[in-house]
Write an enzyme that holds these catalytic residues in place. Structure first.
Site, PDB file in Angstrom:
ATOM      1  N   HIS A 157       0.834  -1.211   0.000  1.00 15.45           N
ATOM      2  CA  HIS A 157       0.000   0.000   0.000  1.00 15.45           C
ATOM      3  C   HIS A 157       0.870   1.263   0.000  1.00 15.45           C
ATOM      4  O   HIS A 157       0.434   2.305   0.475  1.00 15.45           O
ATOM      5  CB  HIS A 157      -0.934   0.043   1.214  1.00 15.45           C
ATOM      6  CG  HIS A 157      -1.665  -1.240   1.463  1.00 15.45           C
ATOM      7  ND1 HIS A 157      -2.921  -1.502   0.970  1.00 15.45           N
ATOM      8  CD2 HIS A 157      -1.281  -2.362   2.123  1.00 15.45           C
ATOM      9  CE1 HIS A 157      -3.298  -2.723   1.348  1.00 15.45           C
ATOM     10  NE2 HIS A 157      -2.318  -3.266   2.031  1.00 15.45           N
ATOM     11  N   SER A 278      14.475  22.032 -16.237  1.00 18.33           N
ATOM     12  CA  SER A 278      13.258  22.800 -16.454  1.00 18.33           C
ATOM     13  C   SER A 278      13.607  24.085 -17.171  1.00 18.33           C
ATOM     14  O   SER A 278      14.672  24.654 -16.942  1.00 18.33           O
ATOM     15  CB  SER A 278      12.614  23.109 -15.105  1.00 18.33           C
ATOM     16  OG  SER A 278      11.785  24.245 -15.212  1.00 18.33           O
ATOM     17  N   LYS A 284      15.723  22.446 -11.035  1.00 17.42           N
ATOM     18  CA  LYS A 284      15.082  21.168 -11.322  1.00 17.42           C
ATOM     19  C   LYS A 284      15.952  20.176 -12.067  1.00 17.42           C
ATOM     20  O   LYS A 284      16.756  20.526 -12.923  1.00 17.42           O
ATOM     21  CB  LYS A 284      13.814  21.399 -12.150  1.00 17.42           C
ATOM     22  CG  LYS A 284      12.733  22.110 -11.387  1.00 17.42           C
ATOM     23  CD  LYS A 284      11.895  21.155 -10.582  1.00 17.42           C
ATOM     24  CE  LYS A 284      10.870  20.519 -11.497  1.00 17.42           C
ATOM     25  NZ  LYS A 284      10.081  19.543 -10.810  1.00 17.42           N
ATOM     26  N   GLU A 291       9.573   8.681 -16.957  1.00 19.18           N
ATOM     27  CA  GLU A 291       8.215   9.214 -17.166  1.00 19.18           C
ATOM     28  C   GLU A 291       7.721   8.901 -18.578  1.00 19.18           C
ATOM     29  O   GLU A 291       6.577   8.501 -18.780  1.00 19.18           O
ATOM     30  CB  GLU A 291       8.198  10.731 -16.956  1.00 19.18           C
ATOM     31  CG  GLU A 291       8.299  11.145 -15.492  1.00 19.18           C
ATOM     32  CD  GLU A 291       8.399  12.654 -15.353  1.00 19.18           C
ATOM     33  OE1 GLU A 291       7.446  13.255 -14.870  1.00 19.18           O
ATOM     34  OE2 GLU A 291       9.442  13.227 -15.746  1.00 19.18           O
TER      35      GLU A 291
END
Ligand code: ARG
Length: 458
Positions: A157, A278, A284, A291
């Site tokens: 979980h 970024s 970043k 992804e």
């Protein structure tokens, strides 16, 4: 020689719109090498059976080989007017060797030809994909070996559950990719049958040696029903299903890498070479590669759904709908290969933050089950032990400490059965190493499995 080989019964030229709409050449040109390979085997078989002359077959074969060179050199004109790769190559053959080139299509239809080409092509792609999977498995094994005793929290979980070895966690992916490899091997068996000789749908009146063709082209056997030979696309669907499951695995792995590389986890750091920045936030560093792999899983699932839907409700035998099989199939092949190709090197250079993992495994009462098991050994029923430790956890939360911080007197307050040895029983290392069942996370068990794995992937 008319432009279209089938134009005899037509009195009007094809509408330009139809020409473009109908054509598959823009995407099926990638089958050229396999189309030529199949045609060469077909011509040789026709000559062997006396359907065409030996010299004629020789001319056809050398003409086809010359065309392959032209395509390789980028000197071949692909036009919509010629519909597909099969007609384009046949047309060019006749340009090169004259009317004798027209003998190649004896006892053959584009229906069995395209089934053959896709099978030949997919065989090669499956082998390549299997090599890429092996590569990824080797990378996983290397990282597991390098970080063999690194402990991390195991989750259920997405809540910290019990400590496990990081190597054990990685090798879970090894097992998934092993099944993917096997699924492809199984799919290969059904790809590897030879459909030529089915003709348009009914078989052929010529004395064809289908076994010879199968052997020439390395197939396990000729197909057994002509209608099925030209209308079966199960093998494409099976491949897309195997590809989808493989992508699901890569996507789950990607998700973990994304989580692990967040500041909240900080279990790993992807290399700069496999991350991006970024355009606005200077600080970043984004995990774009995992992804994108996670995102591309969507298109591979989509291709499977597309194929299933194209084939649903089609009457036997060939229908033009089936031309729609190629883009979906090719896209799944390209996508999976691209993902596999980038995944291995990305993993190979990622930094593993062992200390952070170990630290995370310390918090969160991960060895509470071990404390309960300790009491079980003293003869207390497990349900009761569960409750006792639950109370100890609640006490620790209230007093802001870990189970490992409790004094022996505090332990005894929860149950008289506790002794000094509870301390070492609930250490994270002891917890991991007690799980020696086959497939468990104990160091010696993982080492043993690694030994087996090294033999498997050799
Ligand atoms: N381009 C076609 C396809 O991909 C080849 C087979 C065409 N057959 C036909 N009867 N029109 O399916």
């Amino acid at each position: 020689m008319p432009l279209k080989p089938w134009s005899g019964r037509f009195t009007q030229a094809t509408d330009k719109l139809v020409e473009e709409f109908n054509a598959s050449i823009s995407f099926d040109k990638r089958l050229f090498r396999h189309d030529i390979m199949g045609s060469i085997a077909h011509a040789r078989m026709l000559a062997k059976m006396g359907v065409i002359g030996k010299k004629e077959a020789d001319k056809v074969v050398s003409g086809l080989k010359a065309i392959e060179k032209e395509i390789d050199a980028g000197k071949f004109q692909f036009t919509h007017a010629l519909e597909d790769i099969h007609m384009a190559i046949e047309k060019r053959l006749m340009e090169k060797i004259g009317p004798v080139g027209g003998k190649l299509h004896t006892a053959r239809s584009r229906n069995d030809q395209v089934a053959l080409d896709v099978r030949l092509y997919l065989r090669d792609e499956i082998k390549e994909m299997q090599n890429l999977i092996k590569n990824l498995q080797k990378t996983l094994t290397d990282i597991a070996k390098k970080n063999l005793d690194c402990i991390m929290p195991g989750y259920t979980h997405l809540q910290r559950a019990q400590p496990v070895l990081f190597s054990h966690h990685l090798l879970a992916y090894y097992e998934m990719f092993k099944r993917d490899y096997e699924r492809l091997a199984d799919c290969f068996k059904r790809v590897n049958v030879m459909p030529l000789g089915a003709g348009a749908l009914a078989g052929s009146p010529y004395p064809l040696d289908r076994d010879f063709m199968a052997k020439e082209l390395g197939f396990s056997k000729p197909t057994d029903n002509s209608l099925d030979s030209v209308s079966d696309r199960d093998f494409c669907i099976e491949f897309c299903a195997a590809a989808s499951i493989l992508m699901m695995h890569l996507s789950r792995f990607s998700e973990e890498l994304i989580l692990w590389s967040s500041q909240e986890f900080s279990f790993i750091e992807l290399s700069d070479a496999f991350s991006t920045g970024s355009s606005i936030m200077p600080q970043k560093k984004n995990p774009d590669v995992p992804e994108l792999v996670r995102g591309k899983t969507g298109r591979v699932y989509g291709n499977l759904t597309a194929l299933l839907t194209v084939m649903k409700g089609l009457p036997l035998a060939y229908n033009k709908d089936m031309q729609e099989d190629k883009e979906a199939l090719f896209d799944s092949i390209d996508t999976v290969k691209d993902c596999l190709k980038v995944f291995s090197p990305m993993l190979a250079v990622m930094k593993v933050n062992k200390d952070n993992m170990r630290e995370a495994a310390q918090g969160g009462f991960l060895t509470a089950t071990d404390a309960a098991d300790y009491l079980v050994k003293k003869g207390i029923p497990f349900r009761e032990c569960h409750h006792i430790i639950g109370r100890a956890v609640a006490y620790c939360i209230k007093t802001s400490q870990g189970l490992e911080d409790l004094s022996i007197d505090e332990w005894k307050g929860f149950s008289k059965a506790f002794d000094k040895d509870i301390k070492k029983t609930i250490s994270v290392e002891a917890s991991v190493n007690s799980r020696k069942t086959k497939g468990g996370t104990a160091l010696e068990t993982v080492k043993k499995r690694l030994g087996e794995i090294e033999r498997e992937i050799r």
